[in-house]
Design a protein around this motif. Structure first.
Motif, PDB file in Angstrom:
ATOM      1  N   SER A  20       0.274  -1.742  -0.271  1.00 39.23           N
ATOM      2  CA  SER A  20       0.014   0.267   0.022  1.00 39.23           C
ATOM      3  C   SER A  20       0.336   1.006   0.191  1.00 39.23           C
ATOM      4  O   SER A  20       0.293   2.695  -0.575  1.00 39.23           O
ATOM      5  CB  SER A  20      -1.192   0.004   1.496  1.00 39.23           C
ATOM      6  OG  SER A  20      -1.918   1.703   1.494  1.00 39.23           O
ATOM      7  N   ALA A  21       1.328   0.776   0.858  1.00 38.42           N
ATOM      8  CA  ALA A  21       2.191   2.642   1.169  1.00 38.42           C
ATOM      9  C   ALA A  21       3.736   2.827  -0.188  1.00 38.42           C
ATOM     10  O   ALA A  21       3.358   3.824  -0.662  1.00 38.42           O
ATOM     11  CB  ALA A  21       3.622   2.280   2.468  1.00 38.42           C
ATOM     12  N   LEU A  24       3.030   4.534  -6.749  1.00 39.06           N
ATOM     13  CA  LEU A  24       3.132   6.002  -7.926  1.00 39.06           C
ATOM     14  C   LEU A  24       3.905   6.824  -6.847  1.00 39.06           C
ATOM     15  O   LEU A  24       5.095   7.868  -7.328  1.00 39.06           O
ATOM     16  CB  LEU A  24       2.202   6.391  -8.151  1.00 39.06           C
ATOM     17  CG  LEU A  24       1.413   5.902  -9.744  1.00 39.06           C
ATOM     18  CD1 LEU A  24      -0.154   6.429 -10.404  1.00 39.06           C
ATOM     19  CD2 LEU A  24       2.422   5.314 -10.384  1.00 39.06           C
ATOM     20  N   GLY A  25       3.534   7.343  -5.619  1.00 37.32           N
ATOM     21  CA  GLY A  25       4.076   8.147  -4.253  1.00 37.32           C
ATOM     22  C   GLY A  25       6.234   8.001  -4.260  1.00 37.32           C
ATOM     23  O   GLY A  25       6.455   9.670  -3.993  1.00 37.32           O
ATOM     24  N   ASN A  26       6.455   6.669  -4.299  1.00 39.77           N
ATOM     25  CA  ASN A  26       7.270   6.258  -3.950  1.00 39.77           C
ATOM     26  C   ASN A  26       8.213   6.146  -5.478  1.00 39.77           C
ATOM     27  O   ASN A  26       9.913   7.137  -5.662  1.00 39.77           O
ATOM     28  CB  ASN A  26       7.813   5.380  -3.709  1.00 39.77           C
ATOM     29  CG  ASN A  26       6.852   4.750  -2.468  1.00 39.77           C
ATOM     30  OD1 ASN A  26       5.938   4.663  -2.282  1.00 39.77           O
ATOM     31  ND2 ASN A  26       8.326   4.189  -1.426  1.00 39.77           N
ATOM     32  N   ILE A  98      -8.310   9.748  -3.772  1.00 41.22           N
ATOM     33  CA  ILE A  98      -7.359   9.601  -4.560  1.00 41.22           C
ATOM     34  C   ILE A  98      -7.157   8.861  -5.453  1.00 41.22           C
ATOM     35  O   ILE A  98      -6.519   8.860  -6.291  1.00 41.22           O
ATOM     36  CB  ILE A  98      -6.516   9.301  -3.208  1.00 41.22           C
ATOM     37  CG1 ILE A  98      -6.554  10.383  -2.005  1.00 41.22           C
ATOM     38  CG2 ILE A  98      -4.787   8.632  -3.588  1.00 41.22           C
ATOM     39  CD1 ILE A  98      -4.997  10.271  -0.796  1.00 41.22           C
ATOM     40  N   TYR A 102      -5.913   8.592  -8.905  1.00 44.99           N
ATOM     41  CA  TYR A 102      -4.135   7.884  -9.196  1.00 44.99           C
ATOM     42  C   TYR A 102      -4.319   6.378  -9.688  1.00 44.99           C
ATOM     43  O   TYR A 102      -3.300   6.715 -10.804  1.00 44.99           O
ATOM     44  CB  TYR A 102      -4.555   7.192  -7.259  1.00 44.99           C
ATOM     45  CG  TYR A 102      -3.234   6.545  -6.857  1.00 44.99           C
ATOM     46  CD1 TYR A 102      -2.134   7.351  -5.963  1.00 44.99           C
ATOM     47  CD2 TYR A 102      -2.926   4.997  -7.132  1.00 44.99           C
ATOM     48  CE1 TYR A 102      -1.777   6.653  -5.993  1.00 44.99           C
ATOM     49  CE2 TYR A 102      -1.618   4.484  -6.696  1.00 44.99           C
ATOM     50  CZ  TYR A 102      -0.482   5.347  -6.441  1.00 44.99           C
ATOM     51  OH  TYR A 102       0.338   4.544  -5.605  1.00 44.99           O
ATOM     52  N   SER A 218       2.712   8.979   1.278  1.00 46.16           N
ATOM     53  CA  SER A 218       4.237   7.442   0.775  1.00 46.16           C
ATOM     54  C   SER A 218       3.661   7.046   1.699  1.00 46.16           C
ATOM     55  O   SER A 218       3.580   5.053   1.109  1.00 46.16           O
ATOM     56  CB  SER A 218       5.730   7.534   0.619  1.00 46.16           C
ATOM     57  OG  SER A 218       6.050   6.839   0.396  1.00 46.16           O
ATOM     58  N   LEU A 219       3.140   6.811   2.861  1.00 49.18           N
ATOM     59  CA  LEU A 219       3.236   5.738   3.657  1.00 49.18           C
ATOM     60  C   LEU A 219       1.245   5.346   3.904  1.00 49.18           C
ATOM     61  O   LEU A 219       0.819   4.544   5.181  1.00 49.18           O
ATOM     62  CB  LEU A 219       3.962   6.413   5.071  1.00 49.18           C
ATOM     63  CG  LEU A 219       5.388   6.342   5.011  1.00 49.18           C
ATOM     64  CD1 LEU A 219       6.253   7.145   6.426  1.00 49.18           C
ATOM     65  CD2 LEU A 219       5.341   5.022   4.913  1.00 49.18           C
ATOM     66  N   SER A 220       0.692   6.334   3.130  1.00 48.39           N
ATOM     67  CA  SER A 220      -0.842   5.875   3.198  1.00 48.39           C
ATOM     68  C   SER A 220      -1.370   6.224   4.476  1.00 48.39           C
ATOM     69  O   SER A 220      -2.328   5.839   4.529  1.00 48.39           O
ATOM     70  CB  SER A 220      -0.510   4.091   2.745  1.00 48.39           C
ATOM     71  OG  SER A 220      -0.544   3.681   1.853  1.00 48.39           O
ATOM     72  N   LEU A 221      -0.378   6.957   5.250  1.00 45.57           N
ATOM     73  CA  LEU A 221      -1.898   7.795   6.025  1.00 45.57           C
ATOM     74  C   LEU A 221      -2.425   8.773   6.145  1.00 45.57           C
ATOM     75  O   LEU A 221      -2.763   9.664   5.417  1.00 45.57           O
ATOM     76  CB  LEU A 221      -0.122   7.804   7.840  1.00 45.57           C
ATOM     77  CG  LEU A 221       0.709   7.401   7.413  1.00 45.57           C
ATOM     78  CD1 LEU A 221       1.713   7.825   8.269  1.00 45.57           C
ATOM     79  CD2 LEU A 221      -0.028   6.067   8.285  1.00 45.57           C
ATOM     80  N   MET A 223      -5.727   8.022   6.394  1.00 41.71           N
ATOM     81  CA  MET A 223      -6.928   8.185   5.843  1.00 41.71           C
ATOM     82  C   MET A 223      -8.146   6.886   6.412  1.00 41.71           C
ATOM     83  O   MET A 223      -8.720   6.637   5.911  1.00 41.71           O
ATOM     84  CB  MET A 223      -7.081   8.376   4.293  1.00 41.71           C
ATOM     85  CG  MET A 223      -6.428   7.640   3.442  1.00 41.71           C
ATOM     86  SD  MET A 223      -7.052   6.864   2.365  1.00 41.71           S
ATOM     87  CE  MET A 223      -8.671   5.640   2.196  1.00 41.71           C
ATOM     88  N   ALA A 225      -7.094   4.166   6.093  1.00 39.33           N
ATOM     89  CA  ALA A 225      -6.532   2.550   5.196  1.00 39.33           C
ATOM     90  C   ALA A 225      -4.959   1.807   6.108  1.00 39.33           C
ATOM     91  O   ALA A 225      -6.001   0.862   6.337  1.00 39.33           O
ATOM     92  CB  ALA A 225      -5.003   3.468   4.022  1.00 39.33           C
ATOM     93  N   LEU A 320      -6.323   1.098  -1.383  1.00 39.02           N
ATOM     94  CA  LEU A 320      -7.165   2.053  -1.835  1.00 39.02           C
ATOM     95  C   LEU A 320      -8.292   2.196  -1.892  1.00 39.02           C
ATOM     96  O   LEU A 320      -9.473   2.676  -1.353  1.00 39.02           O
ATOM     97  CB  LEU A 320      -7.014   3.851  -3.051  1.00 39.02           C
ATOM     98  CG  LEU A 320      -5.595   4.309  -2.712  1.00 39.02           C
ATOM     99  CD1 LEU A 320      -5.589   4.817  -3.440  1.00 39.02           C
ATOM    100  CD2 LEU A 320      -6.470   5.090  -1.310  1.00 39.02           C
ATOM    101  N   LEU A 393      -5.774  14.642   3.902  1.00 40.39           N
ATOM    102  CA  LEU A 393      -4.874  13.492   4.502  1.00 40.39           C
ATOM    103  C   LEU A 393      -4.149  14.488   5.988  1.00 40.39           C
ATOM    104  O   LEU A 393      -4.839  13.113   7.378  1.00 40.39           O
ATOM    105  CB  LEU A 393      -3.803  12.867   4.088  1.00 40.39           C
ATOM    106  CG  LEU A 393      -4.400  12.306   2.481  1.00 40.39           C
ATOM    107  CD1 LEU A 393      -3.269  11.443   1.577  1.00 40.39           C
ATOM    108  CD2 LEU A 393      -5.034  10.883   3.344  1.00 40.39           C
TER     109      LEU A 393
HETATM  110  N1  TRP Z   1       0.932   5.685  -0.653  1.00 37.89           N
HETATM  111  C1  TRP Z   1       0.983   5.145  -1.742  1.00 37.89           C
HETATM  112  C2  TRP Z   1       2.149   5.373  -2.381  1.00 37.89           C
HETATM  113  O1  TRP Z   1       2.981   6.048  -2.375  1.00 37.89           O
HETATM  114  C3  TRP Z   1      -0.776   5.853  -2.197  1.00 37.89           C
HETATM  115  C4  TRP Z   1      -1.461   5.296  -1.609  1.00 37.89           C
HETATM  116  C5  TRP Z   1      -2.350   4.199  -1.216  1.00 37.89           C
HETATM  117  C6  TRP Z   1      -2.145   5.731   0.151  1.00 37.89           C
HETATM  118  N2  TRP Z   1      -2.886   3.954  -0.248  1.00 37.89           N
HETATM  119  C7  TRP Z   1      -2.815   5.431   0.450  1.00 37.89           C
HETATM  120  C8  TRP Z   1      -2.033   7.356   0.172  1.00 37.89           C
HETATM  121  C9  TRP Z   1      -3.471   5.884   1.522  1.00 37.89           C
HETATM  122  C10 TRP Z   1      -2.885   8.235   1.610  1.00 37.89           C
HETATM  123  C11 TRP Z   1      -3.512   7.596   1.349  1.00 37.89           C
HETATM  124  O2  TRP Z   1       1.791   5.882  -3.852  1.00 37.89           O
END
Ligand code: TRP
Length: 463
Positions: A20-21, A24-26, A98, A102, A218-221, A223, A225, A320, A393
């Motif tokens: 999840s983390a 695309l963010g990374n 998102i 995304y 990037s850490l999916s924080l 919301m 998840a 997501l 977020l």
């Molecule tokens: N972390 C993912 C990224 O870096 C995107 C993502 C997935 C996300 N789940 C999430 C971001 C929940 C925020 C909250 O691409």
């Protein structure tokens, strides 16, 4: 009621949460933020945010999820604070928004696998024309959403966990292969220097700010998840060490993505690193141009790159989608197999304006102003990204931390984190987490939320 299911092993949970983390963010976001933020100095600040601020929030989200075994809305209710479940609702809204944009980017990446394989290395012009072919890119987006839905419909251990356990190791191997190749190119070391030797004179408030937003996304924080994934975790697992591993994996992949991309830019620029600050176009414009200069191996390298990008994106879109699906299953009592396809369909439709905002529709390309450093964005995708990533977020993270420390109370959080971690109580980590969740995270995230809303939507800059 049917059992909710759960992860079958510790490694399965960690792979799914790291999946999840890592996204695309990374691979898309991190390198261009590094490029725009002046290189290594950005990396240092980013790492600090990940470990000092984000890691405690991550452990807290997982703990709330595991304690309640519920989706983000149900979790607040289950703890006895129904009047806090708006935080969960806001999170689900953020997840839907998102995923809607995304998936558009993931769809582009999916289509670029075929563009690269066919040797189309036209750079900006090609990308501009590509995003205008609405039925083509829309079709790729639809295929990506359908794949995501297929994985989620198979459930937690049979779908999400299985996919992550397969895709994540493959991703790492492909990325390492790319890094080795990149490092053999002429002027690769200029890229590495730019990337890894910090120049702190480049740091200003804007850079710090972007590093924080990037770390959080990037850490999916923020919301829920990880509240949702946490709800599928066994009581015997050590949450704190799992959160540490997930953070490390995410940071590790981002760092590797930089090692893969900056030597390529060093090569293309002949060592000047011009083009490193290519912004969001870095992946779809700059990189394909570079692949085009690699000769006969170009199509192979380009194809590999976009395959690995899609693998990374898929484990993120899955997480997501799982959040609103878990809500529909728990609270609205809809069968998973049905909920998945309904929710995925709705989100795809919500994503259509984002798809149209790259020149196809004048309205969606120009009518949505948000402010950014040195100018404005006017397309729908950027607007929705600002609403979700930059506003909801941090607000969600602030509220989750405040809630855990001061409403649900620290000792309850401690009790949950101590399950599966017998030495947790009394440890330094416990003391630090308590401090971070009680004071640091609510304060920093609250301030970031207010400053961002003022700046992004009103153009008012207070620093
Ligand atoms: N972390 C993912 C990224 O870096 C995107 C993502 C997935 C996300 N789940 C999430 C971001 C929940 C925020 C909250 O691409």
């Amino acid at each position: 009621m049917a059992p909710r299911g759960g992860f079958s092993s510790r490694i399965g949970f960690i792979a799914a949460a790291a999946g999840s983390a890592v996204g695309l963010g990374n691979i898309w976001g991190f390198p261009f933020e590094v490029g725009e933020g002046g290189g290594a100095a950005f990396v240092v600040i980013y790492l600090m945010f990940c470990f000092i601020l984000c890691f405690p929030v991550m452990a807290t989200e997982i703990a709330i999820g595991r304690k309640t075994q519920k989706n983000p809305v149900g979790a607040f209710t289950a703890l006895g604070y129904k009047n806090w479940n708006w935080v969960g609702k806001l999170g689900i809204l953020a997840g839907i928004l998102i995923l809607s944009f995304y998936n558009v980017i993931a769809g582009w990446a999916f289509g670029y696998i075929f563009e690269m394989a066919a040797g189309h290395f036209g750079g900006g012009e090609q990308f501009g024309a590509y995003t205008l072919k609405i039925f083509k890119v829309g079709g790729y987006g639809l295929a990506f959403m359908a794949t995501t839905a297929l994985v989620v419909s198979r459930g937690i251990s049979g779908g999400i966990e299985k996919a992550a356990k397969m895709l994540m190791p493959t991703l790492v191997v492909m990325m390492l292969g790319m890094v080795i190749y990149s490092l053999t190119l002429p002027n690769a070391m200029d890229g590495i220097r730019f990337y890894l030797v910090p120049d702190f004179s480049k740091i200003n408030a804007g850079v710090v700010y972007n590093a924080m937003g990037q770390a959080f996304f990037s850490l999916s924080l923020g919301m829920g998840a990880l509240i949702t994934y946490g709800s599928y975790v066994n009581k015997k697992e050590n949450i704190v060490s799992a959160a540490a591993l997930i953070t490390l994996a995410d940071v590790g992949i981002a760092v590797i993505a930089g090692l893969m991309i900056f030597p390529l830019i060093g090569f293309m620029s002949g060592g000047t690193m011009e083009g490193a600050a290519g912004g969001p176009g870095l992946i779809f414009v700059t990189l394909p141009t570079i692949f085009g200069t690699l000769g006969s191996i170009g199509p192979l390298v380009g194809t590999l790159f976009f395959v690995l990008l899609c693998f990374a994106a898929l484990t993120s879109t899955v997480s997501l989608l799982e959040v609103p699906v878990a809500y529909a299953v728990d609270e609205l009592k809809i069968r998973r197999s049905r909920a998945v396809w309904i929710v995925a369909g709705i989100i795809f439709v919500i994503g259509i304006p984002s798809l149209l905002g790259f020149g196809y529709s004048d309205f969606f390309s120009t009518a949505f102003t948000t402010y950014k450093e040195g100018g404005t964005d006017t397309d729908f995708l950027s607007f929705i990204a600002s609403v979700a990533n930059d506003s909801i977020l941090p607000l969600g993270g602030c509220m989750i931390a405040f809630f855990a420390a001061h409403v649900w109370k620290k000792h309850n959080l401690d009790d949950e984190l101590a399950e599966g971690s017998p030495n947790y109580k009394g440890s330094f980590v416990q003391k630090y987490l308590n401090f971070a969740i009680s004071y640091l995270a609510p304060f920093v995230l609250g301030v970031v939320f207010v400053l961002t809303v003022l700046f992004k939507f009103f153009g008012i800059s207070l620093f």
